[in-house]
Scaffold this motif. Structure first.
Motif, mmCIF file in Angstrom:
data_model
loop_
_atom_site.group_PDB
_atom_site.id
_atom_site.type_symbol
_atom_site.label_atom_id
_atom_site.label_comp_id
_atom_site.label_asym_id
_atom_site.label_seq_id
_atom_site.Cartn_x
_atom_site.Cartn_y
_atom_site.Cartn_z
ATOM 1 N N HIS A 130 0.875 -1.067 -0.059
ATOM 2 C CA HIS A 130 -0.051 0.026 -0.176
ATOM 3 C C HIS A 130 0.905 1.223 -0.026
ATOM 4 O O HIS A 130 1.812 1.499 0.807
ATOM 5 C CB HIS A 130 -0.833 0.095 1.228
ATOM 6 N N MET A 132 1.432 5.154 0.476
ATOM 7 C CA MET A 132 0.836 6.404 1.294
ATOM 8 C C MET A 132 1.239 7.814 0.860
ATOM 9 O O MET A 132 2.545 7.749 0.651
ATOM 10 C CB MET A 132 0.737 6.331 2.626
ATOM 11 N N LYS A 133 0.368 8.756 0.803
ATOM 12 C CA LYS A 133 0.761 10.109 0.587
ATOM 13 C C LYS A 133 0.123 10.914 1.279
ATOM 14 O O LYS A 133 -1.162 10.860 1.194
ATOM 15 C CB LYS A 133 0.879 10.458 -0.845
ATOM 16 N N GLY A 134 0.608 11.754 2.135
ATOM 17 C CA GLY A 134 -0.272 12.669 2.924
ATOM 18 C C GLY A 134 -1.059 11.933 4.066
ATOM 19 O O GLY A 134 -2.116 12.634 4.306
ATOM 20 N N GLY A 135 -0.658 10.733 4.294
ATOM 21 C CA GLY A 135 -1.559 10.236 5.395
ATOM 22 C C GLY A 135 -2.845 9.243 4.801
ATOM 23 O O GLY A 135 -3.417 8.584 5.521
ATOM 24 N N ARG A 136 -2.584 9.162 3.656
ATOM 25 C CA ARG A 136 -3.730 8.425 2.862
ATOM 26 C C ARG A 136 -3.188 7.356 1.840
ATOM 27 O O ARG A 136 -2.314 7.543 1.287
ATOM 28 C CB ARG A 136 -4.661 9.408 2.082
ATOM 29 N N ILE A 137 -3.957 6.250 1.780
ATOM 30 C CA ILE A 137 -3.538 5.292 0.863
ATOM 31 C C ILE A 137 -3.777 5.937 -0.563
ATOM 32 O O ILE A 137 -5.112 6.108 -0.991
ATOM 33 C CB ILE A 137 -4.062 4.052 1.033
ATOM 34 N N CYS A 138 -2.980 5.865 -1.303
ATOM 35 C CA CYS A 138 -3.105 6.466 -2.705
ATOM 36 C C CYS A 138 -3.202 5.225 -3.900
ATOM 37 O O CYS A 138 -3.391 5.438 -4.852
ATOM 38 C CB CYS A 138 -2.074 7.510 -3.149
ATOM 39 N N SER A 140 -2.764 0.412 -4.217
ATOM 40 C CA SER A 140 -2.413 -0.853 -3.524
ATOM 41 C C SER A 140 -1.797 -1.729 -4.704
ATOM 42 O O SER A 140 -2.744 -1.605 -5.867
ATOM 43 C CB SER A 140 -3.382 -1.290 -3.019
ATOM 44 N N CYS A 158 1.099 7.971 -7.270
ATOM 45 C CA CYS A 158 1.298 8.809 -5.937
ATOM 46 C C CYS A 158 2.298 10.196 -5.969
ATOM 47 O O CYS A 158 2.497 10.707 -5.106
ATOM 48 C CB CYS A 158 2.068 7.834 -4.604
#
Length: 159
Positions: A130, A132-138, A140, A158
């Protein structure tokens, strides 16, 4: 937590007054569980720190300290292992050995491994990645087992 969760901290979290074996066994002792000496010795061999078994943390390199922290999380046969940059202080050979150990733990003992890394070589060992960028999954991905493909996918999804 002591019975089902193993945590590999990026900052080691070793007790400076305890030798390698005592640091590894500490989570088991705190849980009132017996120490499986055979497993402890096998992991010392696999992770390449057998010769350091009686050393205090201040006499270990950063990579050796990291391997002690890893073994401390693995010796108890945890259902889930949380790993925060477990290869951050390791050279490539030790990193590969650790990743193979974690993969084997997942396959053989059915332990779930949740690992955070910035290293695409480490991510290549995973069954699922997974991003992540900026605390979010971008994004998978299912197992790619190719670090260059993982890097390309990250850049594609991402940016």
């Amino acid at each position: 937590r002591r019975e089902h969760l193993g945590v590999i901290f990026q900052s080691f979290n070793l007790v400076e007054s305890l030798d390698v074996c005592a640091n590894i066994a500490l989570p088991l002792k705190l849980a009132g569980s017996p120490v499986d000496r055979e497993r402890l010795d096998r992991l010392l061999d696999i992770l390449g720190i057998s010769a350091k078994r009686k050393a205090l943390p201040q006499h270990l390199s950063g990579g050796e300290r990291q391997r002690v922290a890893v073994e401390s999380a693995l010796v108890a046969k945890a259902d889930v292992v949380l790993a925060d940059e477990p290869t951050g202080h390791l050279d490539m050979e030790a990193s590969a050995r650790l990743c193979e150990t974690l993969s084997s733990l997942n396959r053989v003992e059915k332990s779930a491994i949740l690992l955070v890394t910035h290293d695409p070589m480490v991510a290549a060992y995973a069954n699922k990645v997974h991003f992540m960028k900026g605390g979010r999954i971008c994004a998978s991905l299912e197992a790619m087992h190719d670090a260059s493909e993982i890097s390309k996918a990250y850049l594609e999804f991402c940016r």
